[in-house]
Motif scaffolding. Structure first.
Motif, PDB file in Angstrom:
ATOM      1  N   SER B 323      -0.529  11.972   8.312  1.00 44.64           N
ATOM      2  CA  SER B 323      -0.727  10.562   7.997  1.00 44.64           C
ATOM      3  C   SER B 323       0.109   9.733   8.956  1.00 44.64           C
ATOM      4  O   SER B 323       1.272  10.057   9.197  1.00 44.64           O
ATOM      5  CB  SER B 323      -0.272  10.291   6.556  1.00 44.64           C
ATOM      6  OG  SER B 323      -0.079   8.906   6.361  1.00 44.64           O
ATOM      7  N   CYS B 324      -0.467   8.661   9.494  1.00 40.65           N
ATOM      8  CA  CYS B 324       0.309   7.875  10.457  1.00 40.65           C
ATOM      9  C   CYS B 324       1.357   7.038   9.746  1.00 40.65           C
ATOM     10  O   CYS B 324       2.254   6.488  10.373  1.00 40.65           O
ATOM     11  CB  CYS B 324      -0.615   6.992  11.293  1.00 40.65           C
ATOM     12  SG  CYS B 324      -1.121   5.467  10.479  1.00 40.65           S
ATOM     13  N   GLY B 325       1.228   6.931   8.420  1.00 35.94           N
ATOM     14  CA  GLY B 325       2.246   6.247   7.634  1.00 35.94           C
ATOM     15  C   GLY B 325       2.112   4.737   7.623  1.00 35.94           C
ATOM     16  O   GLY B 325       2.955   4.028   7.083  1.00 35.94           O
ATOM     17  N   GLN B 326       1.032   4.257   8.209  1.00 40.70           N
ATOM     18  CA  GLN B 326       0.875   2.823   8.361  1.00 40.70           C
ATOM     19  C   GLN B 326       0.541   2.124   7.049  1.00 40.70           C
ATOM     20  O   GLN B 326       0.989   1.015   6.805  1.00 40.70           O
ATOM     21  CB  GLN B 326      -0.243   2.594   9.383  1.00 40.70           C
ATOM     22  CG  GLN B 326      -0.496   1.197   9.733  1.00 40.70           C
ATOM     23  CD  GLN B 326      -1.681   1.055  10.684  1.00 40.70           C
ATOM     24  OE1 GLN B 326      -1.915   0.008  11.187  1.00 40.70           O
ATOM     25  NE2 GLN B 326      -2.453   2.091  10.927  1.00 40.70           N
ATOM     26  N   CYS B 327      -0.254   2.780   6.198  1.00 44.52           N
ATOM     27  CA  CYS B 327      -0.598   2.104   4.945  1.00 44.52           C
ATOM     28  C   CYS B 327      -0.112   2.911   3.738  1.00 44.52           C
ATOM     29  O   CYS B 327      -0.118   4.137   3.738  1.00 44.52           O
ATOM     30  CB  CYS B 327      -2.084   1.767   4.872  1.00 44.52           C
ATOM     31  SG  CYS B 327      -3.198   3.160   4.808  1.00 44.52           S
ATOM     32  N   THR B 328       0.313   2.182   2.719  1.00 48.73           N
ATOM     33  CA  THR B 328       0.987   2.804   1.575  1.00 48.73           C
ATOM     34  C   THR B 328       0.113   3.781   0.787  1.00 48.73           C
ATOM     35  O   THR B 328       0.597   4.848   0.420  1.00 48.73           O
ATOM     36  CB  THR B 328       1.527   1.700   0.648  1.00 48.73           C
ATOM     37  OG1 THR B 328       2.107   0.700   1.470  1.00 48.73           O
ATOM     38  CG2 THR B 328       2.564   2.243  -0.301  1.00 48.73           C
ATOM     39  N   PRO B 329      -1.153   3.463   0.502  1.00 48.57           N
ATOM     40  CA  PRO B 329      -1.918   4.403  -0.329  1.00 48.57           C
ATOM     41  C   PRO B 329      -1.951   5.803   0.270  1.00 48.57           C
ATOM     42  O   PRO B 329      -1.852   6.791  -0.453  1.00 48.57           O
ATOM     43  CB  PRO B 329      -3.335   3.811  -0.333  1.00 48.57           C
ATOM     44  CG  PRO B 329      -3.177   2.396   0.058  1.00 48.57           C
ATOM     45  CD  PRO B 329      -1.944   2.289   0.899  1.00 48.57           C
ATOM     46  N   CYS B 330      -2.039   5.871   1.576  1.00 51.88           N
ATOM     47  CA  CYS B 330      -2.120   7.172   2.229  1.00 51.88           C
ATOM     48  C   CYS B 330      -0.734   7.791   2.378  1.00 51.88           C
ATOM     49  O   CYS B 330      -0.523   8.954   2.035  1.00 51.88           O
ATOM     50  CB  CYS B 330      -2.807   7.019   3.583  1.00 51.88           C
ATOM     51  SG  CYS B 330      -2.737   8.455   4.647  1.00 51.88           S
ATOM     52  N   ARG B 331       0.222   7.016   2.872  1.00 50.19           N
ATOM     53  CA  ARG B 331       1.564   7.560   3.113  1.00 50.19           C
ATOM     54  C   ARG B 331       2.173   8.088   1.812  1.00 50.19           C
ATOM     55  O   ARG B 331       2.564   9.237   1.710  1.00 50.19           O
ATOM     56  CB  ARG B 331       2.473   6.488   3.722  1.00 50.19           C
ATOM     57  CG  ARG B 331       3.871   6.984   4.055  1.00 50.19           C
ATOM     58  CD  ARG B 331       4.754   5.868   4.588  1.00 50.19           C
ATOM     59  NE  ARG B 331       5.016   4.844   3.581  1.00 50.19           N
ATOM     60  CZ  ARG B 331       4.609   3.595   3.637  1.00 50.19           C
ATOM     61  NH1 ARG B 331       3.904   3.179   4.661  1.00 50.19           N
ATOM     62  NH2 ARG B 331       4.869   2.744   2.664  1.00 50.19           N
ATOM     63  N   LYS B 369      -6.610   2.715   4.833  1.00 51.09           N
ATOM     64  CA  LYS B 369      -7.144   1.959   5.954  1.00 51.09           C
ATOM     65  C   LYS B 369      -8.135   2.750   6.799  1.00 51.09           C
ATOM     66  O   LYS B 369      -9.081   2.200   7.333  1.00 51.09           O
ATOM     67  CB  LYS B 369      -5.971   1.502   6.834  1.00 51.09           C
ATOM     68  CG  LYS B 369      -6.361   0.676   8.019  1.00 51.09           C
ATOM     69  CD  LYS B 369      -5.119   0.025   8.610  1.00 51.09           C
ATOM     70  CE  LYS B 369      -5.433  -0.614   9.948  1.00 51.09           C
ATOM     71  NZ  LYS B 369      -4.278  -1.326  10.489  1.00 51.09           N
ATOM     72  N   CYS B 370      -7.922   4.051   6.923  1.00 53.80           N
ATOM     73  CA  CYS B 370      -8.815   4.810   7.811  1.00 53.80           C
ATOM     74  C   CYS B 370      -9.332   6.070   7.133  1.00 53.80           C
ATOM     75  O   CYS B 370      -8.958   6.403   6.014  1.00 53.80           O
ATOM     76  CB  CYS B 370      -8.101   5.167   9.116  1.00 53.80           C
ATOM     77  SG  CYS B 370      -7.118   6.667   9.018  1.00 53.80           S
ATOM     78  N   GLY B 371     -10.174   6.779   7.872  1.00 49.66           N
ATOM     79  CA  GLY B 371     -10.825   7.975   7.359  1.00 49.66           C
ATOM     80  C   GLY B 371      -9.865   9.045   6.878  1.00 49.66           C
ATOM     81  O   GLY B 371     -10.222   9.823   5.987  1.00 49.66           O
TER      82      GLY B 371
HETATM   83  S1  SF4 Z   1      -5.112   5.971   5.880  1.00 47.73           S
HETATM   84 FE1  SF4 Z   1      -5.111   6.081   8.097  1.00 47.73          FE
HETATM   85  S2  SF4 Z   1      -4.088   4.192   8.698  1.00 47.73           S
HETATM   86 FE2  SF4 Z   1      -3.519   4.541   6.580  1.00 47.73          FE
HETATM   87  S3  SF4 Z   1      -1.594   5.728   6.682  1.00 47.73           S
HETATM   88 FE3  SF4 Z   1      -3.308   7.168   6.489  1.00 47.73          FE
HETATM   89  S4  SF4 Z   1      -3.695   7.752   8.590  1.00 47.73           S
HETATM   90 FE4  SF4 Z   1      -2.559   5.831   8.692  1.00 47.73          FE
END
Ligand code: SF4
Ligand code: FMN
Lengths: 160, 393
Positions: B323-331, B369-371
């Motif tokens: 995870s790139c850690g950019q958005c909270t739901p994913c991180r 935010k992303c796939g």
């Molecule tokens: S959903 Fe995508 S943009 Fe958001 S933290 Fe995960 S990898 Fe990054």
């Protein structure tokens, strides 16, 4: 000029001093030094005329851009599902046994570092690992011993 | 019922040494004709998302800009996928042919192959091929140069906008969309980005025509597809198969006789349990009956000795790290899922906690935010729903 300064200058000459050159420059530092020191980041920031934090931000994002000292040979063992099912742990044990260090450690002579990594794309030939850029597949503990022996010898040859 | 033999094909890896001729012939057609041919072939992106390739080229051709780019996505990081490397090793010129024609129809003057750092050993081979290619382009009167850009070990950089950020020297963090790359891609310029395999398929279309390509596959899923087969199978490797087969057809051919589930599409794809083998087809969403799964071609087989808990845990750790850690739901979501299934397994949380985690993945699906963040739900839900006992005991 320090060695690092010279290296950074060389890389900037080769790849350019635009922001788009940053990743190739950082990769060049890794190829030469195996890790990117804070000093190197500072020099790159000066050359590209961007802030040090930008360089730091990019450098720390990528798993192959180490910012802590590493051995001359960085071993990355794939830990993703198929390799993990096909004996990754035995490969790690064999490496630890050969090198007398644990995962994420570097040998005292700074020659080898053992790391784990995510899918290397050799699932059909699992388990797999990288040593710097070289790929080794369908590994067995015996093979690991042999490979490490070869690398140890390689080090001696290079010195001679 | 008689066992249905999967139709194996040898289009992609066939050594077509007539590619210069193919290029010359294709270059005689008008840009409109080439785009029409691409659209009528029904070719969809093989990188996972399945966007119609002809349309992507058309949109980029229509964008007005002096500078445009063509990028070949060779970041191939999805667990269980290894076909793109094989294409680049065996038939790199097919990929370059696709890039050249794309450059012609869109007006792009610069191209890149974004090659994952793990495949750095391929660079000398590719450089050699590129040297030859530059001469061919010159002979064709095409102002187009292609260079290799190396990645540095980040799965997320396979996502097209993260890939472009990475090429611009930044952290590989996906961008907001729109704008799409066809309008604003690398350096803010219109950019076509295609998977390695997609580009290789365009060669088949130029060589044999859209019709022959359409004849393969079914309904909305046209053409052949490379599958990377791994896990518990006596025959792991890369296979070119027709789209539209059911998972049962696939298992009949590849299982070690004891297959309990198949992961289709890698860690970000779906787990298909044995009871669903018959009703699940491999192809793009559309008119296929039953459930259909789009896929980058990763097929991992698991036999009954495997713990589905370990499988899920391995995927979740992968996502947590990548995870790139950019958005909270994913991180935070990925972290909580890893901890959550561990707590249930240890008995520190009741089994009903799994339902909370399932809800969390629903939230991630709509808010990430992303796939990457959006697709964690795919494997999580399909594994937890089908193998709930294995998560608990
Ligand atoms: S959903 Fe995508 S943009 Fe958001 S933290 Fe995960 S990898 Fe990054
Ligand atoms: C997390 C993530 C990882 C991706 N990784 C890849 C990849 O490694 N290779 C690839 O071709 N596409 C990958 N994609 C898809 C790309 O974003 C993009 O859709 C694709 O390159 C477009 O090419 P195509 O239309 O030819 O499939 C990824 C997408 C996501 C969300």
């Amino acid at each position: 000029m320090t060695d690092t300064q010279t290296l950074v200058k060389e890389l900037v000459n080769k790849h350019g001093n635009r922001r788009e050159s940053l990743l190739p420059i950082l990769q060049g530092i890794i190829t030469n030094n195996r890790y990117i020191s804070e000093y190197a980041m500072m020099e790159i920031a000066n050359e590209l005329d961007i802030s040090r934090s930008e360089v730091y931000g990019t450098a720390t994002f990528y798993s192959f851009l180490d910012t802590k000292p590493k051995g001359k040979y960085v071993i990355r063992v794939c830990k993703t599902i198929t390799c993990s099912m096909k004996g990754k742990n035995q490969i790690l044990l064999a490496l630890e046994d050969c090198l007398k260090i644990k995962l994420n450690e570097t040998t005292p002579d700074k020659k080898f570092t053992i790391l784990e990594t995510n899918c290397l794309g050799w699932c059909h030939k699992a388990p797999a690992m990288l040593i710097n850029d070289d790929v080794f597949t369908e590994l067995t503990p015996e093979m690991v011993h042999q490979i490490i022996e070869d690398y140890k010898k390689k080090g001696i040859q290079e010195k001679a | 019922m008689a066992k249905k033999q999967l139709r194996r094909m040898d289009l992609i890896f066939a050594n077509d040494d007539d590619y210069v001729e193919i290029l010359q012939r294709t270059f005689k057609s008008s840009n409109e004709d080439i785009i029409d041919e691409m659209i009528s072939s029904g070719l969809k992106g093989r990188g996972g998302a399945g966007f119609p390739t002809g349309l992507k080229w058309k949109l980029t051709a229509e964008s007005t800009s002096k500078k445009k780019y063509v990028i070949c996505n060779a970041d191939e990081g999805e667990p269980g996928t290894f076909k793109d490397r094989e294409i680049l090793t065996q038939v790199p010129y097919k990929v370059l042919t696709g890039m050249a024609v794309c450059a012609k129809v869109t007006g792009a003057t610069e191209g890149f192959i974004y090659l994952r750092g793990e495949y750095k050993f391929l660079v000398p081979l590719l450089e050699k091929e590129l040297k030859r290619f530059r001469i061919i382009c010159k002979d064709l009167g095409l102002d187009f140069k292609v260079n290799i850009f190396l990645g540095s070990g980040a799965y997320i950089c396979g996502e097209e906008s993260a890939l472009m950020e990475s090429m611009e020297g930044k952290r590989g963090e996906p961008r907001n969309k729109p704008p799409f790359p066809t309008d604003s891609g690398y350096m803010g310029k219109p950019t076509v980005i295609n998977n390695v395999e997609t580009l290789a398929h365009t060669f088949t279309i130029f060589k044999y025509g859209a019709e022959k390509f359409r004849d393969l596959g079914v309904q909305d899923s046209r053409g052949s597809k490379l599958f990377s087969v791994s896990g518990d199978t006596p025959n792991p490797g890369i296979y070119e198969l027709e789209l539209g087969m059911t998972v049962q057809d696939f298992v009949d051919d590849f299982s070690d006789g004891d297959c309990k589930a198949v992961q289709v599409g890698g860690a970000s794809g779906f787990l298909v349990p044995r009871k669903r083998f018959n009703e699940t087809a491999i192809g793009y969403q559309g008119k296929l009956t039953g459930i259909s799964l789009p896929t980058g071609g990763s097929m991992m087989l698991f036999n009954s000795s495997r713990s589905m808990y370990n499988v899920l845990n391995n995927y979740l750790e992968f996502f947590q790290e990548e995870s790139c850690g950019q958005c909270t739901p994913c991180r935070v979501g990925c972290q909580q899922l890893v901890r959550g299934i561990d707590a249930v397994k240890r008995g520190q949380k009741p089994a009903a906690y799994l339902d909370k985690l399932l809800k969390l993945t629903d939230t991630m699906k709509v808010t990430a935010k992303c796939g990457l963040g959006q697709s964690v739900a795919n494997s999580f839900q399909s594994i937890v729903e089908n193998f709930r006992e294995e998560m608990i005991y």
